[in-house]
Write an enzyme that holds these catalytic residues in place. Sequence first.
Site, short mmCIF file in Angstrom:
data_model
loop_
_atom_site.label_atom_id
_atom_site.label_comp_id
_atom_site.label_asym_id
_atom_site.label_seq_id
_atom_site.Cartn_x
_atom_site.Cartn_y
_atom_site.Cartn_z
N ASP A 512 0.95 -1.25 -0.19
CA ASP A 512 0.03 -0.20 0.10
C ASP A 512 0.72 1.25 0.01
OD1 ASP A 512 -2.80 0.94 0.12
OD2 ASP A 512 -2.06 1.88 2.06
N HIS A 525 -5.67 13.56 -9.89
CA HIS A 525 -5.85 11.97 -10.08
C HIS A 525 -4.93 11.64 -11.29
CE1 HIS A 525 -9.11 11.17 -7.21
NE2 HIS A 525 -9.43 12.09 -7.34
N ASP A 529 -2.53 8.56 -10.90
CA ASP A 529 -2.47 7.31 -11.98
C ASP A 529 -0.92 6.99 -12.49
OD1 ASP A 529 -5.03 6.86 -11.67
OD2 ASP A 529 -5.62 8.03 -13.59
N GLU A 555 -4.87 2.22 -4.54
CA GLU A 555 -3.40 2.09 -4.47
C GLU A 555 -3.04 0.81 -3.96
OE1 GLU A 555 -4.89 4.14 -0.75
OE2 GLU A 555 -5.39 3.91 -2.79
#
Length: 635
Positions: A512, A525, A529, A555
């Site tokens: 994570d 965002h 990405d 994620e």
Amino acid sequence: MRRINYILLLLLLFMGMTTFLYQVREEREQQYLSHTATLLNTTYQASLERYAMAMDTIFTSVRRHPEAIPLFLKGMQSPEPEQAELRQQLYKLLQPQFRDLIVRGIRQWQFHRRDGSSYLRMHAPAAFDDNLLSVRPSLQMLQTQPIQRYGFEAGRLFIGFRFIHPLFRQGALVGSMENGVSFRELSQDLAKLAPDQAFLFLLKRNTVESILFSDTRQYFQSSPLSNDYLLDQRSLADIQNAPLPLQALQQQMIAASLDHELAQGEPFSLALFHQNLGYSATFIPVLNFAQETDGYILALHSAPILTSIQWDFYRSTGISLVVICLLGWLVLNLLRQRQLTQSQAQRLDSIGQAVGEGIYVLDPQGRTLYVNEAATRLTGFNADKLMQGNLHNLLHSHENNAQLTLSECPIFVTALNGGTYEADEQFRTRTGELIPVVVTSRPLMEEGQVTGVVTVFRDISERKEHERRLEELATTDPLTGLSNRRAFLERLSEELQLIHRLQHASTLLMIDFDHFKAINDRYGHHAGDQVLKHFAQIARDCLRQTDMLGRMGGEEFSILLPGTNLDGAAHLAEMLRERMETSPTSLDGGEIAMTLSIGLTALTTHDHSPSDVLNRADKALYQAKEQGRNQVVSS
């Protein structure tokens, strides 16, 4: 004109069939005659061997007798009149055995001295001391090769088969013992083994006239079959009552001119016929001690098989005549049927050429009977190549490149056994490219029998590509190109099954990003990405082909390491964490640094579902977060 040609053709065909049937008749007759000659020769040899064994038994009993051989040796060494007395003692001693031999048909028993002179004739005790060496080749051979032997030999008084055994004293030849069987006794023995046959004896003229005394020579007369042979009149008298047409058979044998066959010295047989009945004449050579032919045993008997062969020839000839008469009518019907079949074949070919699917037809042996135009277009092979080559080997590529023969190919075998085969397969084109096809194969039936296999195929490349894309969408994360959660869990489930079966080491990593929400809030965002895609590339570079990397959501990522224990997994996790920490994501507006928290756990045989493993890995990941992030924790 056509009718005349047609009649001439039928006549030629009839003559050809008649010639063929005659050759078949000749071959069958020769096979039977050859078998008859072989069988009679075997019977003759077996009879001689039986006598030879009996003579061996007699010789052994004499040799083992405590008095017989000593009397013989002492008699030869003694002067007259003591020798006469010893000869008489030997005669009386062996008289009981000689009477038994007479009952068995053995009427000649004689002892010779070393020089070939006669010492004792059991059948004529008053005749002795005459030297036989000059007229008896068997005794001459005994001088140089003193071994037991038997064969035919004509003497001055006796003509027949002689069995000679040498007598030794301290390794030196001192004389011999001889037993004899006449042809009459042998023929009686043969008659017991072959009761349906009559036997005659032919003896070479020079053998008889050069040796026999005149009173014995009177029993022989010139043979009408050959000037080189004499016929034993006693054997002729013995068969006068036989149910055979002797005069008619004799005339046929005379007409056959047998001088050449008799000169060969080999067994042979003749087929004779009288009043449509078959008879066999078989000649078996009689060999002397030098293995030369001194005469022949002639066996005559009725042969129903020869009669049957002759009548078979007559019947077959008559049937062939009827067949020829029917042939004209059949030819016209066949021509009409051929025209109808050609017309139907042309219609079917037009239909086959019009459809878009490839079609080919194989016979039960796998030979190509038909291909349509679409088959050549789809595969790239021309029609001649598909018709002449092995179509299965040219086109069909089995799963996993298995090298299956035509007899193992399901497309062919299923239909050949009467079933229908439908499946997706791969066909090879002329360039070697493999194209996916859907195949339907059915049996070609004629009168309830499978006479071939019809296969229809269609190119499904577009459908397969569409299916591939759907499968990719269902199992792949569109952003990173990694396996999605569904695909990853399926792979993890498979690995758990292997763990239970093989009990090898495997490890799961849960990954994570630290403070990933802040990146989305600060940079947007799109930047987030790019960070995820950057991580995916770094992780791919660190993993083996057998490892699996998947995006579980947001994620959060997971890595499955088959065959890797906790230590190896911890080393890999630490290397991945360090690379991500030292490799910021490059964007147009600068660089974004990120760190990872990683939890890892080993798969065990106590895990019954992927959730068991994921829960432990999540706990380890939670501990890494609690302990300050940017670290690896094992559970």
